[in-house]
Design a protein around this motif. Structure first.
Motif, PDB file in Angstrom:
ATOM      1  N   HIS A 160       2.768   0.174  11.076  1.00 23.06           N
ATOM      2  CA  HIS A 160       3.276  -0.964  10.312  1.00 23.06           C
ATOM      3  C   HIS A 160       2.104  -1.713   9.710  1.00 23.06           C
ATOM      4  CE1 HIS A 160       3.013  -4.247  13.711  1.00 23.06           C
ATOM      5  NE2 HIS A 160       1.999  -3.420  13.757  1.00 23.06           N
ATOM      6  N   ALA A 161       2.426  -2.638   8.816  1.00 27.96           N
ATOM      7  CA  ALA A 161       1.459  -3.561   8.235  1.00 27.96           C
ATOM      8  C   ALA A 161       2.150  -4.911   8.161  1.00 27.96           C
ATOM      9  CB  ALA A 161       1.027  -3.085   6.851  1.00 27.96           C
ATOM     10  N   LEU A 162       1.516  -5.938   8.677  1.00 25.44           N
ATOM     11  CA  LEU A 162       2.129  -7.265   8.744  1.00 25.44           C
ATOM     12  C   LEU A 162       1.917  -8.014   7.431  1.00 25.44           C
ATOM     13  CD1 LEU A 162       1.298  -8.414  12.376  1.00 25.44           C
ATOM     14  CD2 LEU A 162       3.350  -7.272  11.506  1.00 25.44           C
ATOM     15  N   ARG A 163       2.989  -8.256   6.712  1.00 26.75           N
ATOM     16  CA  ARG A 163       2.920  -8.978   5.448  1.00 26.75           C
ATOM     17  C   ARG A 163       2.514 -10.435   5.705  1.00 26.75           C
ATOM     18  NH1 ARG A 163       8.032  -6.588   5.776  1.00 26.75           N
ATOM     19  NH2 ARG A 163       8.270  -4.639   4.600  1.00 26.75           N
ATOM     20  N   GLU A 168      -6.789  -8.301  10.481  1.00 27.38           N
ATOM     21  CA  GLU A 168      -6.805  -6.852  10.292  1.00 27.38           C
ATOM     22  C   GLU A 168      -5.411  -6.237  10.298  1.00 27.38           C
ATOM     23  OE1 GLU A 168      -9.338  -5.255  13.289  1.00 27.38           O
ATOM     24  OE2 GLU A 168     -11.204  -5.946  12.342  1.00 27.38           O
ATOM     25  N   CYS A 169      -4.479  -6.857  11.013  1.00 30.57           N
ATOM     26  CA  CYS A 169      -3.139  -6.261  11.138  1.00 30.57           C
ATOM     27  C   CYS A 169      -2.349  -6.290   9.835  1.00 30.57           C
ATOM     28  CB  CYS A 169      -2.346  -6.954  12.240  1.00 30.57           C
ATOM     29  SG  CYS A 169      -2.975  -6.599  13.896  1.00 30.57           S
ATOM     30  N   ARG A 170      -2.907  -6.929   8.805  1.00 34.41           N
ATOM     31  CA  ARG A 170      -2.221  -6.863   7.511  1.00 34.41           C
ATOM     32  C   ARG A 170      -2.359  -5.482   6.869  1.00 34.41           C
ATOM     33  NH1 ARG A 170      -6.957  -9.653   6.322  1.00 34.41           N
ATOM     34  NH2 ARG A 170      -8.252  -8.726   4.661  1.00 34.41           N
ATOM     35  N   GLU A 171      -3.335  -4.707   7.381  1.00 30.05           N
ATOM     36  CA  GLU A 171      -3.536  -3.342   6.894  1.00 30.05           C
ATOM     37  C   GLU A 171      -2.714  -2.355   7.715  1.00 30.05           C
ATOM     38  OE1 GLU A 171      -5.158  -2.972   4.219  1.00 30.05           O
ATOM     39  OE2 GLU A 171      -6.135  -4.944   4.129  1.00 30.05           O
ATOM     40  N   TYR A 215       6.925   4.797   9.235  1.00 33.96           N
ATOM     41  CA  TYR A 215       6.246   3.597   8.742  1.00 33.96           C
ATOM     42  C   TYR A 215       7.298   2.499   8.743  1.00 33.96           C
ATOM     43  CZ  TYR A 215       3.775   0.435   5.540  1.00 33.96           C
ATOM     44  OH  TYR A 215       3.172  -0.659   4.962  1.00 33.96           O
ATOM     45  N   LEU A 216       7.201   1.589   9.701  1.00 34.82           N
ATOM     46  CA  LEU A 216       8.273   0.627   9.938  1.00 34.82           C
ATOM     47  C   LEU A 216       8.613  -0.192   8.701  1.00 34.82           C
ATOM     48  CD1 LEU A 216       7.383  -0.689  13.517  1.00 34.82           C
ATOM     49  CD2 LEU A 216       9.083   1.027  12.872  1.00 34.82           C
ATOM     50  N   ASN A 217       7.634  -0.473   7.855  1.00 36.88           N
ATOM     51  CA  ASN A 217       7.891  -1.280   6.667  1.00 36.88           C
ATOM     52  C   ASN A 217       8.873  -0.622   5.705  1.00 36.88           C
ATOM     53  OD1 ASN A 217       5.336  -2.074   7.895  1.00 36.88           O
ATOM     54  ND2 ASN A 217       5.101  -3.485   6.175  1.00 36.88           N
ATOM     55  N   ASP A 218       9.112   0.680   5.878  1.00 36.90           N
ATOM     56  CA  ASP A 218      10.071   1.394   5.018  1.00 36.90           C
ATOM     57  C   ASP A 218      11.425   1.584   5.690  1.00 36.90           C
ATOM     58  OD1 ASP A 218       8.214   1.638   2.998  1.00 36.90           O
ATOM     59  OD2 ASP A 218       7.574   3.658   3.586  1.00 36.90           O
ATOM     60  N   VAL A 219      11.540   1.193   6.983  1.00 40.16           N
ATOM     61  CA  VAL A 219      12.770   1.442   7.748  1.00 40.16           C
ATOM     62  C   VAL A 219      13.584   0.146   7.840  1.00 40.16           C
ATOM     63  CG1 VAL A 219      13.723   2.193   9.955  1.00 40.16           C
ATOM     64  CG2 VAL A 219      11.596   3.217   9.099  1.00 40.16           C
ATOM     65  N   PRO A 220      14.850   0.154   7.390  1.00 41.94           N
ATOM     66  CA  PRO A 220      15.668  -1.053   7.531  1.00 41.94           C
ATOM     67  C   PRO A 220      15.791  -1.452   9.002  1.00 41.94           C
ATOM     68  CG  PRO A 220      16.711   0.535   6.059  1.00 41.94           C
ATOM     69  CD  PRO A 220      15.556   1.239   6.713  1.00 41.94           C
ATOM     70  N   GLY A 224      12.665  -5.392   4.661  1.00 43.92           N
ATOM     71  CA  GLY A 224      12.711  -6.764   4.191  1.00 43.92           C
ATOM     72  C   GLY A 224      12.237  -7.762   5.229  1.00 43.92           C
ATOM     73  N   LEU A 225      12.322  -7.369   6.488  1.00 43.74           N
ATOM     74  CA  LEU A 225      11.940  -8.221   7.615  1.00 43.74           C
ATOM     75  C   LEU A 225      10.578  -7.779   8.133  1.00 43.74           C
ATOM     76  CD1 LEU A 225      13.042 -10.391   9.707  1.00 43.74           C
ATOM     77  CD2 LEU A 225      13.806  -8.419  11.061  1.00 43.74           C
ATOM     78  N   ASN A 226       9.687  -8.728   8.369  1.00 39.56           N
ATOM     79  CA  ASN A 226       8.356  -8.366   8.840  1.00 39.56           C
ATOM     80  C   ASN A 226       8.451  -7.642  10.184  1.00 39.56           C
ATOM     81  OD1 ASN A 226       5.723  -8.303   8.025  1.00 39.56           O
ATOM     82  ND2 ASN A 226       5.223 -10.396   8.644  1.00 39.56           N
ATOM     83  N   ALA A 227       7.732  -6.513  10.314  1.00 37.61           N
ATOM     84  CA  ALA A 227       7.832  -5.661  11.509  1.00 37.61           C
ATOM     85  C   ALA A 227       6.910  -6.158  12.614  1.00 37.61           C
ATOM     86  CB  ALA A 227       7.515  -4.214  11.152  1.00 37.61           C
ATOM     87  N   THR A 228       7.113  -7.403  13.026  1.00 40.45           N
ATOM     88  CA  THR A 228       6.368  -7.954  14.151  1.00 40.45           C
ATOM     89  C   THR A 228       6.982  -7.478  15.454  1.00 40.45           C
ATOM     90  OG1 THR A 228       7.765  -9.928  14.245  1.00 40.45           O
ATOM     91  CG2 THR A 228       5.814 -10.038  12.831  1.00 40.45           C
TER      92      THR A 228
END
Length: 268
Positions: A160-163, A168-171, A215-220, A224-228
């Motif tokens: 994942h990447a944290l929006r 560093e976790c934004r990458e 890649y969690l950012n692509d999985v509903p 749309g929700l940050n993958a924290t």
């Protein structure tokens, strides 16, 4: 065509709790030609009502009944069978489908709602079946405050990447996520189990499967929700609650982002 009459009743003490189904079949002259009460283990009242109908219809078909009037004090079941109500509970759907299949196998049928006092004999059969089995198997619900907590673990590997994160976790980066799930129940089944460990493991695995090697950012809903870890714990909690049987409640889901970092979600 002469018509038989089938009285059915299902009961659950605790809803869900120890449950039984019962039916009583009368011939056109009013004589009882078949009757039975059957203990079902832990179930809901509505499921027990459907099981009672299924048992009674099978008994009627086994005796070659061609015309049948069904009498039940379950308004929900009668209205669902008439098409007036939809079957919204997925746990009831297989029972509903079996009941409609059996009804269609009889040439002439009617299903009518009656008052409980007009269904007293079937009601008594169901309650006797619960009472006898509950006493023999010690199926009585625990005193207030008594319950069992059951915990299992699962895991998945995902990136994942944290929006919006300042660090560093934004990458793009990955984790092996360990997940602990706990459910709570207040009644045991016929053999003394609150909820099967294997069943809960399978439930959790099914919830985690869409996230594994993804890649969690692509999985509903994380497109749309940050993958924290916080959001992961809540999403897994809600998905698991929707899967488990109504006899248990999910009380906590904990997500380990690393061997030393854990976060847990619980309902307020």
């Amino acid at each position: 065509m002469s018509r038989h009459t089938l009285f059915t009743d299902g009961a659950a003490r605790g809803n869900p709790g120890p449950a039984a189904s019962a039916y009583l079949l009368r011939d056109p002259e009013g004589s009882i030609v078949a009757s039975a009460g059957r203990f079902l283990g832990v179930s809901t009242n509505n499921a027990a009502e459907y099981q009672a109908l299924i048992d009674g219809l099978e008994a009627a078909l086994a005796r070659g009944v061609r015309a049948l009037d069904v009498r039940s004090d379950s308004e929900l079941m009668v209205r669902q069978l008439s098409g007036e109500y939809r079957v919204r509970n997925e746990g009831l759907r297989p029972l509903y489908e079996r009941a409609t299949e059996l009804l269609a196998a009889i040439e002439e049928t009617s299903v009518v709602h009656v008052r409980r006092e007009d269904n007293a004999e079937a009601d008594a059969l169901a309650n006797r079946a619960i009472g006898a089995r509950a006493e023999a198997a010690d199926m009585r619900r625990e005193p207030p405050g008594g319950s069992w907590d059951l915990t299992v673990r699962g895991h998945f590997d995902a990136a994942h990447a944290l929006r919006g994160y300042e660090g560093e976790c934004r990458e793009l980066h990955g984790h092996t996520w360990d997940v602990e799930a706990t459910v709570r129940g207040e009644a045991l089944d016929d053999i003394g189990i609150v909820y099967d460990f294997k069943t809960l493991k399978d439930d959790l695995a099914a919830v985690l499967d869409p996230f594994d090697h993804a890649y969690l950012n692509d999985v509903p809903p994380f497109d749309g929700l940050n993958a924290t870890a916080e959001n992961l714990a809540r999403v897994i909690f809600e998905a698991l609650q929707a899967r488990v049987a109504p006899t248990v409640t999910v009380t906590e889901v904990a997500v380990w982002e690393s061997p030393v970092a854990r976060i847990a979600y619980r309902k307020a």
